[in-house]
Enzyme design. Structure first.
Site, PDB file in Angstrom:
ATOM      1  N   ASP A   1     -37.235   8.009 -54.889  1.00 10.64           N
ATOM      2  CA  ASP A   1     -38.385   7.236 -54.417  1.00 10.64           C
ATOM      3  C   ASP A   1     -39.599   8.083 -54.023  1.00 10.64           C
ATOM      4  O   ASP A   1     -40.660   7.983 -54.634  1.00 10.64           O
ATOM      5  CB  ASP A   1     -37.979   6.255 -53.300  1.00 10.64           C
ATOM      6  CG  ASP A   1     -37.055   6.871 -52.260  1.00 10.64           C
ATOM      7  OD1 ASP A   1     -36.864   8.099 -52.286  1.00 10.64           O
ATOM      8  OD2 ASP A   1     -36.546   6.122 -51.408  1.00 10.64           O
TER       9      ASP A   1
ATOM     10  N   ASP B   1     -26.062  14.722 -49.091  1.00 13.49           N
ATOM     11  CA  ASP B   1     -25.797  14.209 -50.436  1.00 13.49           C
ATOM     12  C   ASP B   1     -25.937  15.358 -51.423  1.00 13.49           C
ATOM     13  O   ASP B   1     -26.789  16.220 -51.256  1.00 13.49           O
ATOM     14  CB  ASP B   1     -26.808  13.107 -50.796  1.00 13.49           C
ATOM     15  CG  ASP B   1     -26.696  11.926 -49.852  1.00 13.49           C
ATOM     16  OD1 ASP B   1     -25.578  11.648 -49.383  1.00 13.49           O
ATOM     17  OD2 ASP B   1     -27.726  11.284 -49.572  1.00 13.49           O
TER      18      ASP B   1
ATOM     19  N   ASP C   1     -26.490  13.200 -42.818  1.00 11.00           N
ATOM     20  CA  ASP C   1     -25.402  13.436 -43.767  1.00 11.00           C
ATOM     21  C   ASP C   1     -25.951  14.216 -44.955  1.00 11.00           C
ATOM     22  O   ASP C   1     -27.154  14.411 -45.069  1.00 11.00           O
ATOM     23  CB  ASP C   1     -24.766  12.108 -44.227  1.00 11.00           C
ATOM     24  CG  ASP C   1     -25.825  11.077 -44.535  1.00 11.00           C
ATOM     25  OD1 ASP C   1     -26.885  11.457 -45.071  1.00 11.00           O
ATOM     26  OD2 ASP C   1     -25.600   9.881 -44.256  1.00 11.00           O
TER      27      ASP C   1
END
Ligand code: ATP
Ligand code: MG
Length: 459
Positions: A166, A89, A87
């Site tokens: 992260d 983002d 997907d």
């Protein structure tokens, strides 16, 4: 009153910010002062055509309205690794309200992390506003004593947004208009070197959000990246922090882990890093019993094969397999205590799902499926009379039968049983009666016949 409200809604603060990136030559000069490297398409080689239309429409819509907009995170990482992103983002300097106003079919979601879903047909694009530093405790921004971030809604600039992601590989921003990547933490080089590396001090970052430990394991297993030693070393020591994480988040992460197409590798890695023990009861048993491990490995292999073949997988089925050996142990215990097999099985099912619910909020719709699959297992043994015909018609027959085959393959039940059911399900209906006559007597659980009391003859 209304006038005031309108003024507030369209106040200066909400006016689109000047666009910084779409200069005619497509370069990103303004970036020099942020410390980000701008990497052009000649170097990174991402094929723009691999972006979904929806992702491109979203960045274009935001940029036309004067905002910055980039494809970010996993999608850029996957494209660099020549994988098809799951997907897309988008990160932007527009607030969720501003994004919401630009796209007719969009809605603001989330509490811990407010973002916007923009919908194009059956594709949903997640748009998040650049986040700022999480230091300091305000209503939008809370940190627990352990260092875990509870709320994280302070907006910031792109550089701040990159720091709070992260891994270096996940902090890349790709602008479809210029085809440049903005790289704040050397992520492109790390990806090229096959390394997954935490941004900042790994211990602090794990304390802020222990789920990052699971993400490190999952992403390295899925992408074949090696976890950087400084990122890897603290994990076993900090593993117990996972017990602090809300169950629903753990469940989401476990689902991603097991449905990644690399479930086996992920399970092996979890074990290696001590992340399975005690914290995720689901995996305690799974990985520590010979038959249990064999059964679960078969189930995970099966799941991986289905995911890679892009066939649907059922989380209910998967969790039923992961927990089956706990159910078996409890089932035997209840029978030893003098309960009859079927009630004992139901007690075991309830016990196991209750324990798991505390740690991993397994969604009700999955636990219903799990219980149905488990509850049907004894019925496969009852190959007499009309019973097999009834089972064949059961809406969960297929899942329960697939589950039975795994039990046969793992050596828990006789192969003959699975083979018989395969024939029974596939054969012509008229042949079924013949199959029933050929059931080996020793393997044929007789239904309990109730003894009728003889009525006293009436005079
Ligand atoms: P996947 O391919 O599984 O979707 P992903 O990295 O895209 O992997 P998402 O959960 O979709 O994972 O997150 C999108 C991005 O948000 C990540 O790439 C990362 O930049 C950031 N992110 C997600 N979770 C965290 C976290 N726990 N801490 C910091 N940043 C995070
Ligand atoms: Mg993602």
């Amino acid at each position: 009153m209304i006038k005031k409200l309108l003024q507030r809604v369209f106040s200066k603060k909400d006016k689109p910010a000047k666009h910084e990136t779409t200069q005619p030559n497509g370069r990103t000069k303004k970036r020099a002062d942020t410390g980000a490297k701008s990497i052009s398409n000649n170097t990174h080689g991402i094929d723009r055509r691999l972006l979904s239309n929806a992702a491109v429409k979203t960045t274009e819509g935001l940029q036309k309205a004067g905002f910055e907009a980039y494809v970010v995170g996993g999608a850029v990482r996957d494209l660099l690794l020549k994988r098809r992103p799951k997907d897309f983002d988008i990160a932007t300097d527009a607030t969720p309200e501003q994004v919401n106003r630009i796209f007719r079919r969009s809605r603001i979601i989330g509490r811990r992390f407010r973002l916007v879903h923009v919908i194009f047909g059956d594709e949903t694009i997640e748009v998040s506003t650049f986040r700022g530093s999480h230091l300091g405790d305000t209503a939008d921004n809370q940190v627990a004593d352990s260092g875990r971030i509870l709320r994280d809604n302070v907006f910031g600039n792109q550089e701040e947004d990159a720091v709070r992601r992260d891994f270096t590989a996940n902090a890349l921003y790709y602008d479809p208009a210029t085809e440049d990547i903005l790289d704040f933490h050397n992520g492109v080089a790390d990806i090229q070197a096959g390394i997954l590396k935490m941004i900042g001090d790994p211990v602090t970052r794990y304390r802020e959000d222990p789920v990052r430990m699971l993400r490190a394991v999952r992403l390295s297993a899925k992408l074949g990246l090696k976890i950087d030693p400084a990122t890897e070393t603290p994990i076993p020591k900090l593993a117990e922090l996972l017990s602090d994480v809300p169950p629903s988040r753990l469940f989401d992460e476990m689902l991603k882990l097991f449905l990644s197409g690399h479930a086996i590798q992920s399970a092996v890695q979890l074990r290696k890093h001590g992340l399975h023990h005690g914290l995720l009861p689901l995996l305690d048993v799974v990985l520590e019993q010979p038959i249990g491990a064999k059964f679960v490995n078969l189930a995970l292999k099966n799941t991986d094969a289905r995911v890679l073949a892009e066939k649907p997988v059922s989380p209910g089925f998967l969790f039923a397999t992961l927990l089956w050996h706990e159910v078996l142990v409890a089932w035997q215990r209840y029978q030893k205590q003098g309960n009859r097999p079927i009630p004992a099985l139901h007690m075991a099912m309830t016990e196991v799902t209750d324990i798991q619910a505390e740690k991993l909020a397994i969604h009700k719709r999955y636990s219903v499926t799990m219980k149905e699959i488990w509850g049907l297992q004894p019925r496969f043994e009852m190959r007499v009379g009309k019973r097999p015909f009834g089972l064949l018609e059961h809406p969960r027959f297929r899942a329960a039968y697939d589950f039975l085959l795994l039990r046969c393959e793992s050596g828990e039940v006789e192969m003959e049983l699975g083979e018989w059911w395969t024939k029974f399900a596939e054969t012509h209906p008229e042949e079924r009666l013949n199959l029933l006559k050929n059931v080996p007597p020793s393997n044929n659980a007789e239904p309990r016949t109730r003894r009728r009391r003889r009525r006293k003859p009436t005079a």
